[in-house]
Write a protein that holds these residues in place. Structure first.
Motif, PDB file in Angstrom:
ATOM      1  N   TYR A 168       3.022  11.947   0.356  1.00  0.00           N
ATOM      2  CA  TYR A 168       2.658  13.087   1.186  1.00  0.00           C
ATOM      3  C   TYR A 168       3.558  14.259   0.820  1.00  0.00           C
ATOM      4  O   TYR A 168       4.702  14.070   0.391  1.00  0.00           O
ATOM      5  N   GLY A 228      -2.150  -6.825   8.116  1.00  0.00           N
ATOM      6  CA  GLY A 228      -3.010  -6.116   9.051  1.00  0.00           C
ATOM      7  C   GLY A 228      -2.539  -4.725   9.375  1.00  0.00           C
ATOM      8  O   GLY A 228      -2.443  -3.873   8.532  1.00  0.00           O
ATOM      9  N   ALA A 229      -2.203  -4.499  10.629  1.00  0.00           N
ATOM     10  CA  ALA A 229      -1.931  -3.138  11.087  1.00  0.00           C
ATOM     11  C   ALA A 229      -0.455  -2.786  11.034  1.00  0.00           C
ATOM     12  O   ALA A 229       0.018  -2.022  11.847  1.00  0.00           O
ATOM     13  N   PHE A 279       1.844   5.433  -0.588  1.00  0.00           N
ATOM     14  CA  PHE A 279       1.307   6.766  -0.346  1.00  0.00           C
ATOM     15  C   PHE A 279       2.356   7.824  -0.701  1.00  0.00           C
ATOM     16  O   PHE A 279       3.559   7.602  -0.569  1.00  0.00           O
ATOM     17  N   PHE A 283       8.128   5.640   6.138  1.00  0.00           N
ATOM     18  CA  PHE A 283       8.378   6.765   5.245  1.00  0.00           C
ATOM     19  C   PHE A 283       9.799   6.742   4.701  1.00  0.00           C
ATOM     20  O   PHE A 283      10.732   6.276   5.365  1.00  0.00           O
ATOM     21  N   GLY A 284       9.960   7.293   3.496  1.00  0.00           N
ATOM     22  CA  GLY A 284      11.283   7.540   2.956  1.00  0.00           C
ATOM     23  C   GLY A 284      11.888   8.778   3.591  1.00  0.00           C
ATOM     24  O   GLY A 284      11.269   9.435   4.437  1.00  0.00           O
ATOM     25  N   TYR A 299       0.887  -1.158   0.000  1.00  0.00           N
ATOM     26  CA  TYR A 299       0.000   0.000   0.000  1.00  0.00           C
ATOM     27  C   TYR A 299       0.931   1.214   0.000  1.00  0.00           C
ATOM     28  O   TYR A 299       1.737   1.374   0.917  1.00  0.00           O
ATOM     29  N   ARG A 310       3.152   0.632   3.304  1.00  0.00           N
ATOM     30  CA  ARG A 310       2.655  -0.250   4.355  1.00  0.00           C
ATOM     31  C   ARG A 310       2.456  -1.614   3.728  1.00  0.00           C
ATOM     32  O   ARG A 310       2.043  -1.714   2.573  1.00  0.00           O
ATOM     33  N   GLN A 337       1.015   3.844  18.067  1.00  0.00           N
ATOM     34  CA  GLN A 337      -0.249   3.849  17.342  1.00  0.00           C
ATOM     35  C   GLN A 337      -1.343   3.344  18.269  1.00  0.00           C
ATOM     36  O   GLN A 337      -1.196   2.294  18.901  1.00  0.00           O
ATOM     37  N   ILE A 355      -3.664   1.341  -3.657  1.00  0.00           N
ATOM     38  CA  ILE A 355      -4.019   0.166  -2.852  1.00  0.00           C
ATOM     39  C   ILE A 355      -4.140  -1.042  -3.774  1.00  0.00           C
ATOM     40  O   ILE A 355      -3.525  -2.083  -3.556  1.00  0.00           O
ATOM     41  N   PHE A 386      -1.690  14.618   2.683  1.00  0.00           N
ATOM     42  CA  PHE A 386      -1.886  13.469   1.815  1.00  0.00           C
ATOM     43  C   PHE A 386      -2.093  13.915   0.374  1.00  0.00           C
ATOM     44  O   PHE A 386      -2.870  14.840   0.113  1.00  0.00           O
ATOM     45  N   LEU A 391       7.342   6.279  13.211  1.00  0.00           N
ATOM     46  CA  LEU A 391       6.243   6.006  14.127  1.00  0.00           C
ATOM     47  C   LEU A 391       6.759   5.698  15.519  1.00  0.00           C
ATOM     48  O   LEU A 391       7.634   4.855  15.710  1.00  0.00           O
ATOM     49  N   PHE A 399      -7.327   1.426  11.058  1.00  0.00           N
ATOM     50  CA  PHE A 399      -5.910   1.142  11.205  1.00  0.00           C
ATOM     51  C   PHE A 399      -5.402   0.109  10.214  1.00  0.00           C
ATOM     52  O   PHE A 399      -4.213  -0.113  10.101  1.00  0.00           O
ATOM     53  N   LYS A 443       2.855  -0.903  10.412  1.00  0.00           N
ATOM     54  CA  LYS A 443       3.023   0.543  10.426  1.00  0.00           C
ATOM     55  C   LYS A 443       3.408   1.073   9.052  1.00  0.00           C
ATOM     56  O   LYS A 443       3.905   0.356   8.196  1.00  0.00           O
ATOM     57  N   LEU A 444       3.166   2.362   8.876  1.00  0.00           N
ATOM     58  CA  LEU A 444       3.528   3.077   7.662  1.00  0.00           C
ATOM     59  C   LEU A 444       4.983   3.510   7.787  1.00  0.00           C
ATOM     60  O   LEU A 444       5.372   4.122   8.784  1.00  0.00           O
ATOM     61  N   LYS A 501      -2.705   7.770  -3.133  1.00  0.00           N
ATOM     62  CA  LYS A 501      -2.339   6.440  -2.657  1.00  0.00           C
ATOM     63  C   LYS A 501      -2.639   5.395  -3.712  1.00  0.00           C
ATOM     64  O   LYS A 501      -3.517   5.592  -4.576  1.00  0.00           O
TER      65      LYS A 501
END
Lengths: 115, 115
Positions: free
Chosen positions: A36, A99-100, A34, A105-106, A32, A94, B48, A51, A46, B45, B98, A102-103, A49
């Motif tokens: 920003y 599931g959950a 994104f 980032f670069g 997933y 992500r 969360q 998906i 944002f 992060l 989430f 974490k995201l 994205k």
């Protein structure tokens, strides 16, 4: 664990020219992805994205990004740059199959549009 | 629709002192995130929350950092005692869910300087 690479710390483009900000990613499952944007003394906003579905994603302010699974890339593009596009851009990923997760980032790419 | 609110916007403290940051997410957003953004890097992060439960705090330095979201709405992040390397921007974000492809909405951040 997932990771993101933005190979260019800085990109300079003349106003009116097309722009590309590069991003490559690594995840074990489905990505997933994104984008920003961060303006000075502001939080992240944002842009768009990916998906699933169409590999070309359109977002805010005329930006678009192309998902390329074989090259594990998600480059941000705009056909005609504006001076107001000058900002710091972050790609993030992500792992969608866990599931959950974490995201991540670069490091960010500073885009400067010259008048 | 009101965005993510954070306070204070700026804070200067001496090392070994304590500090607290406050965040109020977008109304109805169940998931709340705290990130640390060191100058020149992407956000990382710290913790969360899903409602008032912790989903991921694997990167939170628990010997000095703590966070709570007692009523499942606003949240507080505390550092005690602060170190020089804690100088950073602390970003709060929220999302509707989430899992999967929910985008996160960021507040303006708190810039912390530890001297």
């Amino acid at each position: 664990a997932q990771s993101v690479a933005q190979p260019e710390d800085q990109v300079n483009v003349a106003e009116g020219n097309p722009l590309t900000v590069k991003c490559t990613y690594s995840v074990s499952g489905n990505p997933y992805l994104f984008w920003y944007v961060q303006y000075p003394n502001r939080g992240l906003q944002f842009l768009l994205k990916y998906i699933t579905g169409d590999n070309l994603v359109k977002g805010s302010y005329g930006f678009e990004a192309e998902f390329n699974k074989s090259q594990t890339s998600f480059h941000l593009k705009k056909p005609s740059a504006l001076v107001s596009d000058s900002a710091l851009y972050f790609c993030a990923v992500r792992d969608g199959s866990q599931g959950a997760q974490k995201l991540v980032f670069g490091q960010g790419t500073r885009l400067t549009i010259n008048p | 629709e009101a965005g993510v609110a954070q306070s204070p916007r700026y804070k200067i403290i001496e090392k070994r002192q304590s500090v607290a940051f406050w965040c109020n997410p977008i109304s109805g957003h169940a998931t709340l995130y705290w990130y640390q953004q060191i100058l020149g890097q992407g956000p990382k992060l710290l913790i969360q929350f899903q409602n008032n439960g912790v989903v991921d705090d694997s990167q939170l330095p628990k010997d000095r950092f703590s966070a709570e979201r007692l009523k499942g709405v606003d949240s507080t992040l505390k550092i005690q005692p602060a170190k020089l390397e804690d100088s950073a921007v602390y970003l709060c974000a929220s999302s509707q869910g989430f899992s999967g492809g929910y985008e996160q909405y960021f507040g303006p951040g708190t810039r912390l300087t530890v001297t």
